[in-house]
Design an enzyme around this catalytic site. Structure first.
Site, short mmCIF file in Angstrom:
data_model
loop_
_atom_site.label_atom_id
_atom_site.label_comp_id
_atom_site.label_asym_id
_atom_site.label_seq_id
_atom_site.Cartn_x
_atom_site.Cartn_y
_atom_site.Cartn_z
N GLU A 198 20.37 -33.34 34.82
CA GLU A 198 20.19 -33.89 36.16
C GLU A 198 21.56 -34.28 36.72
O GLU A 198 22.17 -33.51 37.43
CB GLU A 198 19.21 -35.06 36.13
CG GLU A 198 18.77 -35.46 37.54
CD GLU A 198 17.48 -36.24 37.57
OE1 GLU A 198 16.88 -36.50 36.52
OE2 GLU A 198 17.06 -36.59 38.69
N GLU A 203 17.73 -46.65 32.29
CA GLU A 203 16.96 -46.20 33.45
C GLU A 203 15.67 -47.01 33.59
O GLU A 203 15.31 -47.46 34.67
CB GLU A 203 16.61 -44.73 33.29
CG GLU A 203 15.71 -44.19 34.38
CD GLU A 203 15.62 -42.68 34.37
OE1 GLU A 203 15.76 -42.10 33.28
OE2 GLU A 203 15.43 -42.09 35.44
C1 BGC Z 1 16.69 -40.16 38.91
C2 BGC Z 1 16.72 -41.48 39.61
C3 BGC Z 1 16.41 -41.20 41.05
C4 BGC Z 1 14.99 -40.75 41.03
C5 BGC Z 1 14.41 -40.61 42.39
C6 BGC Z 1 15.31 -39.66 38.96
O1 BGC Z 1 15.15 -38.47 38.30
O2 BGC Z 1 17.20 -40.25 37.63
O3 BGC Z 1 17.61 -42.39 39.25
O4 BGC Z 1 16.70 -42.16 41.96
O5 BGC Z 1 14.80 -39.60 40.26
O6 BGC Z 1 13.15 -40.45 42.32
#
Ligand code: BGC
Length: 862
Positions: free
Chosen positions: A470, A745
């Site tokens: 990501e 996270e």
């Molecule tokens: C990310 C987040 C992001 C989110 C939004 C995720 O996959 O890691 O930090 O803000 O998606 O939905």
């Protein structure tokens, strides 16, 4: 007692070589403890250097401004250099500073024609565009007949580059030129290579990898900005007789593949040292290039070629492993003791063909590397040894987020040692400006974790996470963390570049939607926009202004927030958010199930509407700041109308329709209660919700930054201390007692039994929940800007919990602010150091009185 200038700078550049502004504004920072010192006037001395050198000229101004003062001399032409120094004079009876050091400034290539015909080039060879692209080595020889007085390399890549001249590395940036919205803005870098070229035969070499440009990035696919690896550079040499010689990239260059077989952001690097013969001496003049391939011209880069606003990425720390573990399945795993971002550097020797495989992971599960959180990212480096004695290696065009590295195939000839294997820490080379320490060890560790998550995720852009498939410039994360980031490091230039890209992306389809992440991938995608995430277009510039006080930059960034709020944001008839709009909401509310991170306890549109009111208020504040009274009063009127509509929709009877921490925190902190009794009742409701939840966190991305300020606003800072110092899950310190070394996270990325959250989105290095550090700096530390740019400093520590002392330091644009408080048997003590040309408003705990003090050292007791 003396006052001096400790630093002079241009715009928001950390180094002013190759800048894009022909009339860069100038700022200076003070040091010294002179009491009540204020600038009344300043002198700036400018001397052109280089070819059109001039005698220094002094420009004097009666002004107290020491930030972003206008360039006083004639504008700089392209590639022109000057040196600048300043001195400041105090008010009547106060001393003047001595002249600052001279600081060099030099413009880059301001016009396209300055590139002297340099075009992007690529190797002419067959390759599969749908597979990882093999990095390419480019080279060119040239002869110089004169002694050199100066030489500059201007360079970028359609991908990532590292350059060498005559066998020597150019500069120390890595992963350059970083990541931009390449269809709009393509950064090139400038290096002073005067001492790398000399009379006689010379050679320049550039090795380039696919990087973000044409590599695999985001959720599905690669080649988002192009399907090749290219470089564009211009070497410009001035000789003693005044001649200028240019070596642009063109079809006369040669290219080849070499020992780097692949090098990808997510998946890692494969390096075969047995192929080094083909590139041995490749950037030196005597190299035999007969077997090398021709190059062809690529079309011009799509974006404008611009110089960078922020500093480059560099290798900034080296870490030794702390222990060597043997996993239950017999693997050798090194534990570096810190979840970090970068790669391993090896010194190794072994038989030819030895294949060393390095896998990276943030955590272990059941004693083995936990690879599931990486999703499809392989995060694996492979090096095959050449067998001709000792060799050193590190990857070039990848990076990994890891604490643990599993080493397979390590040769018996070299013992594994802390000398043989080291971790390199890599991030944007921002200047550290913020420090915090207090008497609470777990909180100190948490603060260190916040910093580490910032380091790991501020790598050319601010990414959500650095390890899985990501690593995108998510806007919501940046919104939540902005104030914390701006305290910890000087982020002015870093964000400036990112907001430029954001503005291009917003305008792309005319719909004025702020994308979910910038750069947007695929580049043509049209996100619908969402509250909190898209709102960074409004709040980001305002937070920058609060910290750096740059009205020019605020003006530059105002249009994006207005475009979003006035045009992009879909609304109902009542002007609140359209109820059918997409929202992330209070993302990662601790009660949301692992696979439904958006299933929060607070309704998405409540969150969205609350943020809409706050964003409208910020636009009003920006317009006021920019003296745009008509616009300011328009937003003021809109805001009060929106407050009424919000009340109708979400608090028809005074209490919130949803009894959640986030609902009340947003309503209280964003001033959505206008009735004082209702506000009191809401304050009690929030306190009860928090108490009934055993002082555990109940907020996600949207509510978390507002929770501490909301409780503090209603006089309940002590309640928030209980939450902050809580160690059970979900809480901030839970991660610390679970041995986290970065912020996670999810509140429970790791479960109390050591197992990993089953959600497919589980990172151990996400900075968003670290947003609470803003409260730590402001309330425990006691420091906040009372006026934008910290010209007036708000000093208001509120001791609480079991914390008995705190020490905070912030290097503001005016100079360093230091604050230390402690509580002992005698009472409360506070030592404060206020930099020259600023003042502080001080409020001691339990006192209603506000004291105003000027620069210098102050001591208070209570
Ligand atoms: C990310 C987040 C992001 C989110 C939004 C995720 O996959 O890691 O930090 O803000 O998606 O939905």
């Amino acid at each position: 007692m003396a006052v001096s200038i400790s630093k002079l700078s241009f715009e928001h550049h950390r180094s002013a070589l190759g800048i894009g502004e022909s009339a860069p504004r100038i700022s200076w920072r003070f040091q010294g403890d002179a009491p009540n010192w204020e600038q009344s006037s300043y002198d700036i001395q400018v001397a052109r250097t280089g070819k059109g050198a001039t005698e220094p000229v002094i420009y004097s101004h009666n002004s107290s401004e020491s930030l972003y003062v206008p360039w006083p001399d004639q504008e700089l032409a392209s590639m022109e250099s000057a040196k600048v120094r300043a001195r400041a004079h105090g008010k009547a009876g106060q001393s003047s500073t001595p002249w600052s050091d001279w600081v060099a400034v030099e413009t880059g290539l301001l016009k396209p024609e300055d590139w002297s015909g340099a075009t992007p080039i690529a190797a002419i060879r067959d390759y599969d565009i749908n597979s990882p692209k093999r990095p390419i080595y480019f080279r060119k020889t040239f002869a110089l007949n004169e002694t050199i007085t100066s030489a500059r390399l201007y360079i970028t890549a359609l991908g990532l580059y590292e350059a060498e001249i005559n066998g020597q590395r150019v500069g120390d940036a890595v992963l350059a030129p970083g990541w931009q919205s390449f269809n709009y803005r393509h950064v090139y870098d400038t290096y002073d290579v005067t001492h790398q070229v000399s009379k006689g035969e010379n050679a320049i070499g550039i090795v380039a990898g696919e990087g973000w440009f044409s590599g695999r990035i985001a959720f599905d696919g690669r080649n988002w900005w192009g399907n090749n690896i290219g470089v564009q550079s211009l070497l410009r040499i001035t000789t003693a007789d005044g001649q200028v010689m240019t070596i642009p990239t063109d079809e006369s260059w040669k290219s080849n593949v070499g020992p780097i077989v692949s090098s990808e952001i997510y998946d890692g690097e494969l390096y075969d040292s047995r192929l080094e013969e083909s590139t041995k001496g490749w950037s030196e003049a005597g190299f035999d290039e007969r077997a090398w391939l021709a190059v062809g011209k690529l079309p011009p880069v799509k974006g404008s070629l611009v110089s960078p606003d922020g500093p480059p990425v560099r290798k900034l720390e080296t870490h030794k492993y702390q222990q060597v573990l043997k996993s239950p399945s017999g693997k050798v795993i090194l534990d570096f003791g810190q979840n970090l971002v970068g790669w391993l550097a090896l010194k190794v020797q072994g038989p030819s063909g030895t294949n060393i495989t390095i896998r990276h992971a943030e955590v272990l599960e059941h004693g083995e590397l936990a690879l599931k959180p990486l999703r499809s990212a392989k995060a694996t480096d492979n090096i095959i040894l050449h067998g001709n004695g000792p060799q050193t290696w590190e990857p070039k065009f990848t990076f990994h987020g890891f604490r643990y590295a599993e080493i397979d195939g390590w040769p018996a000839d070299t013992p594994i040692s802390q000398d043989a294997i080291q971790a390199m820490v890599v991030h944007s080379d921002l200047e550290q400006t913020g420090w915090f320490e207090c008497s609470h060890e777990l909180l100190n560790k948490f603060h260190s974790n916040v910093r580490w998550s910032m380091k790991g995720n501020f790598l050319t852009i601010s990414t959500d996470c650095p390890q899985r498939d990501e690593r995108l410039g998510w806007t919501g994360d940046a919104h939540a963390f902005g104030p914390t980031a701006n305290f910890l490091y000087d982020t002015g230039g870093f964000w400036r570049g990112w907001h430029r890209d954001m503005w291009s992306e917003i305008q792309r389809n005319g719909a004025m939607k702020v994308p979910f992440f910038v750069p947007t991938v695929p580049p043509g995608s049209n996100d619908p926009g969402a509250a909190v995430w898209s709102d960074v277009s409004v709040a980001g510039p305002w937070d920058l202004f609060r910290f750096y006080g740059d009205k020019g930059m605020l003006q530059e960034q105002f249009a994006q927030g207005r475009a979003w709020i006035d045009h992009g944001l879909p609304r109902n008839a009542d002007r609140l958010w359209d109820r059918s709009s997409f929202q992330f909401g209070d993302w990662l509310d601790p009660k949301a199930p692992p696979e439904q991170p958006d299933a929060a306890t607070t309704p998405k549109h409540l969150v969205a509407d609350a943020y809409l009111v706050r964003m409208t208020e910020i636009l009003m504040l920006v317009a006021e700041t920019l003296s745009d009274d008509v616009t300011a009063s328009d937003y003021r009127a809109q805001r009060s109308q929106l407050v009424k509509e919000f009340q109708k929709a979400w608090m028809p009877a005074g209490n919130m329709t949803n009894q959640t921490q986030t609902a009340y925190a947003l309503a209280l902190h964003f001033g959505l209660y206008t009735d004082i009794d209702q506000r009191h009742a809401a304050a009690n409701a929030l306190r009860n919700i928090v108490a009934q939840n055993d002082y555990l966190v109940g907020t996600g991305f949207a509510g978390t930054p507002a929770l501490g300020p909301a409780l503090q606003d209603v006089g309940a800072a002590e309640d928030f201390y209980r939450m902050l110092l809580q160690t059970k899950v979900p809480s901030w310190l839970y991660q610390v007692v679970m041995n986290g070394t970065t912020t996670w996270e999810r509140w429970d990325s790791m479960q109390p039994d050591g197992s990993i959250n089953t959600g497919s989105m589980t990172s151990f290095n996400h900075y968003a929940f670290g947003a609470v550090a803003d409260w730590i700096h402001t309330t425990i530390g006691g420091l906040a800007p009372a006026e934008p740019g910290w010209r007036t400093i708000k000093v208001e520590p509120i001791p609480g919990g079991s914390i008995t002392s705190a020490e905070t330091r912030y290097v503001s644009p005016y100079g360093a602010i230091e604050l230390k408080w402690w509580v002992d048997d005698v009472g409360f003590h506070l030592n404060l150091s206020v930099p020259p040309n600023t003042r502080a408003v001080v409020k001691l705990p339990k006192s209603q009185e506000t004291l105003r003090v000027g620069s210098g050292i102050h001591k208070f007791h209570q």
